[in-house]
Design an enzyme around this catalytic site. Structure first.
Site, PDB file in Angstrom:
ATOM      1  N   ASP A  26       0.865  -1.188   0.000  1.00 56.60           N
ATOM      2  CA  ASP A  26       0.000   0.000   0.000  1.00 56.60           C
ATOM      3  C   ASP A  26       0.901   1.237   0.000  1.00 56.60           C
ATOM      4  OD1 ASP A  26      -1.939   1.911   0.461  1.00 56.60           O
ATOM      5  OD2 ASP A  26      -2.242   1.373   2.568  1.00 56.60           O
ATOM      6  N   ASP A 132      -4.925   3.155  -4.599  1.00 58.94           N
ATOM      7  CA  ASP A 132      -4.930   2.664  -3.208  1.00 58.94           C
ATOM      8  C   ASP A 132      -6.335   2.488  -2.629  1.00 58.94           C
ATOM      9  OD1 ASP A 132      -5.257   5.467  -3.137  1.00 58.94           O
ATOM     10  OD2 ASP A 132      -3.939   5.759  -1.405  1.00 58.94           O
ATOM     11  N   GLY A 160      -4.244  12.440   1.800  1.00 56.75           N
ATOM     12  CA  GLY A 160      -5.199  13.002   0.841  1.00 56.75           C
ATOM     13  C   GLY A 160      -6.589  12.477   1.166  1.00 56.75           C
ATOM     14  N   CYS A 201     -11.438  21.589  -3.731  1.00 53.40           N
ATOM     15  CA  CYS A 201     -11.625  20.127  -3.641  1.00 53.40           C
ATOM     16  C   CYS A 201     -11.850  19.705  -2.193  1.00 53.40           C
ATOM     17  CB  CYS A 201     -10.384  19.399  -4.129  1.00 53.40           C
ATOM     18  SG  CYS A 201     -10.022  19.627  -5.859  1.00 53.40           S
ATOM     19  N   GLU A 203     -10.436  17.404  -0.732  1.00 53.24           N
ATOM     20  CA  GLU A 203      -9.108  17.152  -0.151  1.00 53.24           C
ATOM     21  C   GLU A 203      -8.477  18.415   0.433  1.00 53.24           C
ATOM     22  OE1 GLU A 203      -6.625  14.196  -2.038  1.00 53.24           O
ATOM     23  OE2 GLU A 203      -4.887  15.492  -1.882  1.00 53.24           O
TER      24      GLU A 203
HETATM   25  C1  BMX Z   1      -4.943  11.898  -3.471  1.00 52.34           C
HETATM   26  C2  BMX Z   1      -4.547  11.151  -4.744  1.00 52.34           C
HETATM   27  C3  BMX Z   1      -5.392   9.872  -4.839  1.00 52.34           C
HETATM   28  C4  BMX Z   1      -5.312   9.017  -3.572  1.00 52.34           C
HETATM   29  C5  BMX Z   1      -5.696   9.873  -2.368  1.00 52.34           C
HETATM   30  C6  BMX Z   1      -5.531   9.141  -1.040  1.00 52.34           C
HETATM   31  C7  BMX Z   1      -2.278  11.128  -5.682  1.00 52.34           C
HETATM   32  C8  BMX Z   1      -0.809  10.891  -5.411  1.00 52.34           C
HETATM   33  N1  BMX Z   1      -3.114  10.885  -4.667  1.00 52.34           N
HETATM   34  O1  BMX Z   1      -6.213  12.422  -3.630  1.00 52.34           O
HETATM   35  O2  BMX Z   1      -5.006   9.108  -5.951  1.00 52.34           O
HETATM   36  O3  BMX Z   1      -6.164   7.914  -3.678  1.00 52.34           O
HETATM   37  O4  BMX Z   1      -4.869  11.050  -2.330  1.00 52.34           O
HETATM   38  O5  BMX Z   1      -4.174   8.871  -0.825  1.00 52.34           O
HETATM   39  O6  BMX Z   1      -2.638  11.536  -6.768  1.00 52.34           O
HETATM   40  P1  BMX Z   1      -3.428   8.844   0.587  1.00 52.34           P
HETATM   41  O7  BMX Z   1      -2.042   9.322   0.307  1.00 52.34           O
HETATM   42  O8  BMX Z   1      -4.182   9.705   1.533  1.00 52.34           O
HETATM   43  O9  BMX Z   1      -3.467   7.403   0.982  1.00 52.34           O
HETATM   44 ZN    ZN Z   2      -7.957  18.480  -5.961  1.00 57.39          ZN
END
Ligand code: BMX
Ligand code: ZN
Length: 345
Positions: A26, A132, A160, A201, A203
């Site tokens: 992961d 992931d 993210g 977003c 995020e």
């Molecule tokens: C980001 C993006 C997604 C990912 C998500 C959770 C990248 C590198 N990441 O939105 O593809 O699924 O984060 O990722 O583009 P994590 O790092 O929080 O596990």
């Molecule tokens: Zn974004």
């Protein structure tokens, strides 16, 4: 490069195991977890290292070291021949060709990598790679919180915000695998800039990095609220301050959960799921967010759609990614069937 292995977990007494075992990896924005995982989703051994920040070569080097360690461990444990190597990674993944097409700056330089072929070439095991959170959806659908559900949306709140959708029993990949980047759904076109290039977003509001960045911005504007190093602030600090009753932290988290509620309603309107599974590091620490989110969602949007959705916490916590990553090998090599569901394609 420094090799920091944060955690090693080893289960005793699994010699002469008859069950199928695979390697699951992961790759997230903060850490890489690699484990030996059984077909029942038991993690026999795992390693965790911080994701290299120098770029793709270093990350591939980390993967190589971890896989070598896992193979040695599998030998020591006298495990049967491994089924394969499954990888779940943050980023936009060409699922059919096994290529990391692109990634946000959460992982430096994470683009244009034929990762499946590289790992197959190095180790000779059949290898699969997907986003992931898509693999979290596999773990949770076949073995965890979403077992028995055919229309499910998954959200993970970590470095993210990741997303995945199971629609009519199938994992939604889109044209090449980039579907369901739900963390990059905008809830405000005038909102904060996101590291994907878009604005407002989810995020940018409610991920670990989003919460920390918002707080840094707030404190730069209001320096009287904090006398430490603003640059070192993390989401953990924000939650801590909120739990101590600090109003500025409480209102920031309120705004984050509100953004999440509006985003979740958009998602429910689009996919009509019966279940929303929420996981990730933030939820592992603060599962109260789920109830709060559910209450807000139920008061917004089209009632017939939002009222009929159940909310659940991911069953596998921070092991969901590694279990789901490995599960790809059981699923795609043996055609493991879930009643009414097939995830290939
Ligand atoms: C980001 C993006 C997604 C990912 C998500 C959770 C990248 C590198 N990441 O939105 O593809 O699924 O984060 O990722 O583009 P994590 O790092 O929080 O596990
Ligand atoms: Zn974004």
């Amino acid at each position: 490069m420094d090799r920091k292995v944060l955690v090693i977990k080893r289960l005793k007494g699994c010699g002469r195991m008859k069950r199928d075992v695979s390697i699951g990896i992961d790759i997230g924005g903060t850490k890489i977890v690699a484990g030996l995982v059984t077909v029942e989703g038991e993690v026999l051994y795992k390693q965790i290292v911080p994701t290299a920040t120098e770029g793709k070569e270093q990350i591939i080097f980390q993967l190589q070291q971890m896989i070598n360690d896992l193979l040695k461990e599998a030998h020591k444990l006298r495990l049967p021949t491994l089924k394969g190597i499954g990888i779940g990674t943050a980023g936009q993944i060409d699922f059919k060709n096994g290529i990391v097409r692109s990634g946000t700056s959460n992982i430096k330089d994470w683009n244009d990598i034929p990762l499946k072929h590289e790992i197959q070439r190095l180790f000779g095991f059949p290898t699969w790679i997907d986003n992931d959170v898509n693999v979290v959806a596999l773990a949770e659908s076949y073995l965890g919180a979403a077992k028995g559900y055919n229309n499910v949306v998954f959200l993970t709140l970590g470095t993210g915000i990741g997303g995945a959708v199971i629609q009519e029993g199938k994992l939604l990949h889109g044209e090449w695998g980039g579907a369901a980047e739900l963390g990059h759904m905008s809830v405000d076109r005038n909102g904060p800039a996101c590291n994907c290039g878009y604005k407002g977003c989810l995020e940018a509001y409610a991920s670990g990095t989003g919460i920390a960045n918002q707080m840094k911005r707030m404190l730069r504007k209001n320096p009287e609220l904090y006398d430490g190093q603003i640059e070192n602030i993390t989401a953990r600090d924000v939650f801590q301050w909120a739990s101590e009753g600090k109003q500025f932290a409480k209102s920031l988290l309120d705004k984050a959960i509100d953004a999440l509620a509006y985003g979740t309603v958009n998602i429910i309107h689009a996919f009509n799921p019966s279940l929303l599974v929420i996981g990730g590091g933030i939820i592992d620490q603060h599962s109260w967010i789920i109830t709060d989110l559910q209450n807000r969602v139920r008061s917004l949007g089209i009632s017939s759609l939002v009222q009929s959705v159940s909310f659940k916490k991911a069953a596998f916590g921070d092991e969901a990614g590694v279990i789901g990553a490995a599960y790809q090998s059981f699923l795609y090599s043996q055609n493991v069937q879930k009643e009414g569901a097939s995830n290939e394609g």
